[in-house]
Design an enzyme around this catalytic site. Structure first.
Site, mmCIF file in Angstrom:
data_model
loop_
_atom_site.group_PDB
_atom_site.id
_atom_site.type_symbol
_atom_site.label_atom_id
_atom_site.label_comp_id
_atom_site.label_asym_id
_atom_site.label_seq_id
_atom_site.Cartn_x
_atom_site.Cartn_y
_atom_site.Cartn_z
ATOM 1 N N HIS A 291 0.824 -1.215 0.000
ATOM 2 C CA HIS A 291 0.000 0.000 0.000
ATOM 3 C C HIS A 291 0.858 1.266 0.000
ATOM 4 O O HIS A 291 0.703 2.146 -0.855
ATOM 5 C CB HIS A 291 -0.917 0.023 1.223
ATOM 6 C CG HIS A 291 -1.912 -1.089 1.265
ATOM 7 N ND1 HIS A 291 -2.388 -1.708 0.130
ATOM 8 C CD2 HIS A 291 -2.533 -1.703 2.309
ATOM 9 C CE1 HIS A 291 -3.260 -2.651 0.479
ATOM 10 N NE2 HIS A 291 -3.358 -2.668 1.784
ATOM 11 N N LYS A 377 -0.249 -0.560 14.150
ATOM 12 C CA LYS A 377 -1.537 -0.934 14.733
ATOM 13 C C LYS A 377 -1.588 -0.516 16.196
ATOM 14 O O LYS A 377 -0.552 -0.300 16.835
ATOM 15 C CB LYS A 377 -1.752 -2.446 14.615
ATOM 16 C CG LYS A 377 -1.974 -2.925 13.186
ATOM 17 C CD LYS A 377 -2.240 -4.424 13.138
ATOM 18 C CE LYS A 377 -2.661 -4.872 11.751
ATOM 19 N NZ LYS A 377 -3.990 -4.376 11.372
#
Length: 532
Positions: A291, A377
């Site tokens: 990404h 995260k």
């Protein structure tokens, strides 16, 4: 659809197809800009879309909703398209439809008639049960597709077959082999067979090349669409326009003016029960290598000679080949506290849930400019953005540099926006300065426009044969060449993950690395999305 005729642009809305009219077959070309002199390829055959892994989460949450939105907007016509779900789960057509129904939500401008649209769309879906490595299931699938094509009076070989592999990469080779053996078009009369494969495309250079070889033995490169949904995001697709259609960016987009570039992905939640799966890959393979690197290419690439997909992808490959492998001292790895408490995560795992690294491009435009890729995260906020920081103004007569540097920020999600941080005079009688912004927030500027989901764009591109927003094989190889040595050192435990608290900014070492490479943080300024 945008067409260029002579020197004028016009916007054409896709009209419903009238049977028997000249408009029945929509021209489909590889170049998104259609010129008067370009040959037009007519595709009159019916379209069959096969979703393999139809009972899985990806298909339910992303693929089928994207197909529904394309249908609702008129890009998929009920008289020319049929959708087949294929999986091992033994369920009926209605069972699959019921599983999908709850994920087909109305857009803000299409609440009226939504129930009717859903009902009509679901009737276009048929389910076929079968194994992914056995001939029987794919022979049944081919039979169903052929019956649909015959019912639509499609000439054999003129039909279009799109296979979307919403599956783990481990089953790509057997599935592709079955498709090649049993489900291809029987002849070539303008029809085609295309496959869409999801990331991850391997775990390192060797496994990616092995997978590419296996698929490449069965399909030609123009038939293979390696999907990265980040390339379908509105603000990512805007990057080429921003860079190459605006004069004031052209002279400033280089090492003479830009101090650093950050490409950031943050999530405010952890692995949420997916720890065992995530642990096989880690944040670099899951987010950064694909990404963020795709966004990196569009920020750093040179201007292509045209908008043809191959010209754009050529420039992406060139910039990747100019990137040096990241140095260990310019990499910070982290793992949030509590990650190892997940029973599906192996004891003592060193898999990073956070990574910040510096990539350096050795070419005339970018030599010396650090590109910082950061993903994590369980952080304090959820966002994805590109942050381009400019150098300080020489001869600072206002003594305002301590307030912060100019920055151009492209916010990919949530609250899509782009804004320029700049120094202005503070209103009042004193000659004092303050940080403010020039702001284009999409929710405010385009209130009546529904921004399409990334999967909608990319599936439509696949049907049209436009590979601009898909990853080419040599591009994939160049990407893995950058990261594979680092990943192998992490896998061997030579680089350790630093613990950080959930809900924090991540390891303090990451902020220290940013400061070390020259990023100057602005204190006291916070961008606030405008309210409607």
């Amino acid at each position: 659809m945008v067409h260029k005729i002579s020197d004028k642009w016009c916007l054409e809305k896709r009209a419903p197809v009238v049977k028997g009219s000249e408009a029945e077959a929509e021209p489909v070309v590889n170049d998104p800009v259609v010129k008067e002199s370009d040959p037009v390829v007519s595709e009159a055959g019916c379209l069959s879309i096969v979703v393999l892994g139809a009972s899985g989460d990806l298909a339910k949450k992303k693929t089928f909703p994207a197909l529904f939105n394309l249908y609702r907007q008129g890009f998929l016509q009920s008289h020319e398209v049929y959708i087949f779900g294929y999986a091992r789960t033994k369920i009926s057509d209605d069972d699959l439809r019921d599983r999908i129904r709850g994920y087909l939500t109305p857009s803000k401008n299409a609440a009226e008639g939504h129930a009717e649209d859903v009902s009509k769309f679901l009737q276009l879906i048929k389910y076929v049960c079968g194994a992914y490595d056995a001939a029987e299931g794919f022979q049944s699938l081919d039979k169903e597709i052929s019956e649909h094509e015959i019912s639509r009076k499609s000439i054999e070989g003129s039909s279009r077959r799109l296979f979307y592999l919403a599956l783990p990469p481990s089953v790509y080779p057997p599935v592709c082999k079955m498709i090649r053996t049993y489900c291809m078009n029987k002849s070539d009369l303008g029809g085609w067979t295309r496959i869409v494969v999801e990331k991850p495309f391997g775990r390192d250079l060797e496994s990616a090349e092995h997978l590419s070889n296996q698929i490449g033995e069965l399909f030609e490169e123009p038939q293979i669409y390696r999907i990265d949904h980040y390339l379908g995001k509105e603000l990512v697709q805007n990057l080429l326009v921003l860079r190459f259609a605006n004069r004031f960016f052209l002279p400033s987009w280089n090492r003479d003016n830009i101090s650093s570039v950050q490409i950031v992905f943050r999530e405010d939640f952890g692995t949420e029960g997916r720890g065992g799966y995530f642990d096989q890959y880690g944040i670099i393979r899951d987010i950064i290598q694909n990404h963020l690197l795709q966004v990196f290419c569009l920020v750093a690439m040179e201007k292509p000679i045209s908008l043809k997909p191959e010209h754009i992808r050529d420039e992406k490959v060139k910039v990747l080949q100019s990137v040096a492998q990241p140095k260990d001292e310019e990499v910070v790895l982290g793992q949030y506290e509590g990650y190892l408490d997940d029973p599906t995560v192996p004891d003592g795992s060193n898999t990073p849930t956070f990574a910040t690294m510096v990539l350096r491009i050795h070419n005339e435009r970018w030599e010396g400019v650090p590109f910082v890729l950061k993903a994590g995260k369980a952080l304090e906020s959820r966002k994805a953005e590109i942050r381009i920081q400019f150098k300080e103004v020489p001869g600072d007569i206002f003594k305002c540099q301590k307030q912060g540097r100019n920055e151009f920020v492209i916010r990919l999600q949530p609250s899509e926006a782009m804004y320029m941080k700049l120094t202005v005079k503070q209103p009042g009688l004193e000659m004092s300065t303050a940080q403010s912004e020039l702001d284009l927030s999409y929710g405010q500027r385009y209130q009546d426009v529904t921004i399409p989901e990334a999967y909608e764009r990319l599936i439509l591109d696949t049907i049209r044969g436009d590979q601009q927003h898909f990853v080419r094989r040599d591009e994939l190889k160049a990407a893995w060449e950058i990261f594979t040595p680092l990943l192998h050192r992490i896998d061997k435990g030579e680089l350790k993950s630093v613990p950080y608290k959930p809900g924090s900014r991540g390891p303090e070492e990451a902020d220290e690395l940013l400061k070390k490479v020259g990023y100057v943080q602005t204190h006291g300024y916070v961008w606030i999305p405008p309210t409607l």
